[in-house]
Design a protein around this motif. Structure first.
Motif, short mmCIF file in Angstrom:
data_model
loop_
_atom_site.label_atom_id
_atom_site.label_comp_id
_atom_site.label_asym_id
_atom_site.label_seq_id
_atom_site.Cartn_x
_atom_site.Cartn_y
_atom_site.Cartn_z
N VAL A 123 -4.82 10.19 2.12
CA VAL A 123 -5.38 10.52 3.43
C VAL A 123 -5.32 12.03 3.57
O VAL A 123 -4.26 12.63 3.36
CB VAL A 123 -4.58 9.85 4.56
N THR A 124 -6.43 12.65 3.92
CA THR A 124 -6.47 14.10 4.09
C THR A 124 -6.27 14.45 5.56
O THR A 124 -7.01 13.97 6.43
CB THR A 124 -7.80 14.68 3.60
N GLU A 125 -5.25 15.25 5.84
CA GLU A 125 -4.99 15.75 7.19
C GLU A 125 -4.90 17.28 7.08
O GLU A 125 -3.89 17.82 6.66
CB GLU A 125 -3.71 15.16 7.75
N ALA A 126 -5.99 17.95 7.44
CA ALA A 126 -6.08 19.40 7.25
C ALA A 126 -5.24 20.18 8.25
O ALA A 126 -4.89 21.34 8.00
CB ALA A 126 -7.54 19.84 7.33
N ARG A 127 -4.93 19.57 9.38
CA ARG A 127 -4.11 20.26 10.39
C ARG A 127 -2.67 20.32 9.88
O ARG A 127 -2.01 19.30 9.74
CB ARG A 127 -4.20 19.53 11.73
N ARG A 128 -2.20 21.51 9.62
CA ARG A 128 -0.88 21.68 9.01
C ARG A 128 0.23 21.31 9.97
O ARG A 128 0.20 21.64 11.17
CB ARG A 128 -0.70 23.15 8.57
N GLY A 129 1.25 20.66 9.44
CA GLY A 129 2.41 20.28 10.23
C GLY A 129 2.81 18.85 9.92
O GLY A 129 1.95 17.97 9.81
N VAL A 130 4.13 18.63 9.78
CA VAL A 130 4.59 17.30 9.39
C VAL A 130 4.33 16.26 10.48
O VAL A 130 4.19 15.06 10.18
CB VAL A 130 6.09 17.33 9.02
N THR A 131 4.21 16.69 11.72
CA THR A 131 3.86 15.73 12.78
C THR A 131 2.45 15.20 12.57
O THR A 131 2.21 13.99 12.61
CB THR A 131 3.99 16.36 14.17
N CYS B 156 0.85 -1.18 0.00
CA CYS B 156 0.00 0.00 0.00
C CYS B 156 0.89 1.24 0.00
O CYS B 156 1.87 1.30 0.74
CB CYS B 156 -0.92 0.01 1.23
N VAL B 157 0.56 2.21 -0.85
CA VAL B 157 1.26 3.50 -0.86
C VAL B 157 0.29 4.55 -0.37
O VAL B 157 -0.79 4.74 -0.96
CB VAL B 157 1.76 3.85 -2.27
N ILE B 158 0.65 5.21 0.73
CA ILE B 158 -0.23 6.18 1.39
C ILE B 158 0.36 7.57 1.26
O ILE B 158 1.46 7.83 1.75
CB ILE B 158 -0.43 5.82 2.87
N VAL B 159 -0.36 8.46 0.60
CA VAL B 159 0.05 9.85 0.50
C VAL B 159 -0.85 10.67 1.42
O VAL B 159 -2.08 10.61 1.30
CB VAL B 159 -0.07 10.36 -0.95
N VAL B 160 -0.24 11.41 2.32
CA VAL B 160 -1.00 12.25 3.25
C VAL B 160 -0.99 13.67 2.71
O VAL B 160 0.05 14.32 2.65
CB VAL B 160 -0.42 12.20 4.67
N ASP B 161 -2.16 14.15 2.32
CA ASP B 161 -2.32 15.51 1.82
C ASP B 161 -2.55 16.43 3.01
O ASP B 161 -3.61 16.43 3.62
CB ASP B 161 -3.49 15.57 0.85
N ASN B 162 -1.54 17.23 3.31
CA ASN B 162 -1.57 18.07 4.51
C ASN B 162 -2.12 19.48 4.22
O ASN B 162 -1.51 20.48 4.58
CB ASN B 162 -0.17 18.16 5.10
N GLY B 163 -3.26 19.53 3.56
CA GLY B 163 -3.88 20.81 3.25
C GLY B 163 -3.32 21.48 2.02
O GLY B 163 -3.25 22.72 1.95
N GLY C 81 0.52 7.05 21.78
CA GLY C 81 0.05 8.02 22.76
C GLY C 81 1.14 8.89 23.38
O GLY C 81 0.85 9.88 24.05
N SER C 82 2.41 8.55 23.12
CA SER C 82 3.51 9.30 23.75
C SER C 82 4.09 10.37 22.85
O SER C 82 4.98 11.10 23.26
CB SER C 82 4.62 8.33 24.18
N VAL C 83 3.61 10.48 21.60
CA VAL C 83 4.11 11.51 20.69
C VAL C 83 3.03 12.57 20.50
O VAL C 83 1.85 12.25 20.32
CB VAL C 83 4.54 10.91 19.33
N ASP C 84 3.43 13.82 20.54
CA ASP C 84 2.50 14.94 20.49
C ASP C 84 2.39 15.49 19.08
O ASP C 84 3.25 16.24 18.63
CB ASP C 84 2.98 16.03 21.46
N SER C 85 1.32 15.14 18.40
CA SER C 85 1.14 15.59 17.02
C SER C 85 0.99 17.11 16.93
O SER C 85 1.30 17.71 15.90
CB SER C 85 -0.10 14.93 16.40
#
Length: 248
Positions: free
Chosen positions: A59-67, A35-42, A174-178
């Motif tokens: 995958v759409t992730e509207a919250r900007r930031g590489v984390t 599977c190849v997953i591209v995350v579109d960060n806005g 749960g230990s990493v802060d996005s």
């Protein structure tokens, strides 16, 4: 046992012009990714369209930031039941044996004693002609590995080219802060490695990457500033004087 499944995660923000050749190189794999997953960060360009046209899951992730973006990609890989995750940037070109190299590396790790290997970091060659490219690449990556690794007690993840197990990601999610978007996601994830675990460096798994990270003093200063912030945040949770003793 059945062979492990392996997915590729590519976080993107307005990277359509770079993503197209990247995915074209990915499509030529001797052993295709499951599977190849591209995350579109806005993105405001054609990033999502380019990804879909080449068969990637978007995958759409509207919250900007590489984390936010990278973590959303890992979460998608975990939800799809993949065993291994490879993470690259949109500005890379990979060899036809890239996925196979990672699978072989994990197969070797499965027969290794000592600390549990939860991730590995590959290398990169900047797109700079001749000997200057090799020299700059070696200098840049060694500075990163030794400066960060000396505080970690193991090799750090390298966001441009790294791999991790999906099970480990589930364990430490749960230990990493996005929301800490000033942190480099690879350094942040490196500090999540626990005392009985380790990350290995595999220099033979090398890809080619655009030299945009090196363009201009402002770009380098920005990366250094974010790197220092990432380290300070990591030290709050895992001070080196405690971390290194725990890892002995």
């Amino acid at each position: 046992m059945s062979a492990p499944t392996i997915g590729l995660v590519i976080p993107c923000l307005n990277d359509a012009h770079l993503l197209a050749p990247c995915l074209d190189s990915v499509s030529r794999q001797v052993r295709p990714f499951d599977c190849v997953i591209v995350v579109d960060n806005g993105s405001t360009d054609d990033t999502a369209a380019v990804a879909r046209s080449r068969g990637a899951v978007v995958v759409t992730e509207a919250r900007r930031g590489v984390t936010w973006a990278s973590h959303a990609g890992y979460d998608e890989a975990a939800a799809r039941g993949l065993d291994l995750i490879v993470r690259v940037d949109a500005d890379v070109l990979v060899d036809r044996r890239f996925s196979l190299q990672w699978l072989q590396a994990w197969d070797e790790v499965s027969r290794r004693g000592g600390k549990k290997v939860v991730g590995m970091a590959g290398a990169a060659l900047f797109d700079v002609p001749g000997w200057r490219g090799r020299f700059i690449s070696a200098l840049y990556l060694r500075a990163f590995r030794y400066s960060v690794g000396s505080a970690l007690g193991h090799a750090p993840f390298f966001g441009t080219n790294c791999s991790l197990t999906t099970q480990w990601w589930r364990d430490i999610r749960g230990s990493v802060d996005s929301s800490d978007t000033e942190s480099h996601d690879d350094i942040q994830m490196s500090f999540a490695v626990r005392p009985h675990e380790t990350v290995l460096f595999r220099p033979e798994i090398t890809l080619h990457t655009d030299d945009r990270a090196l363009r201009g003093a402002r770009q380098l200063a920005r990366r250094f500033s974010r790197g220092m912030h990432s380290m300070r945040q990591g030290f709050k949770l895992s001070p080196p004087q405690h971390r290194l003793i725990e890892r002995v």
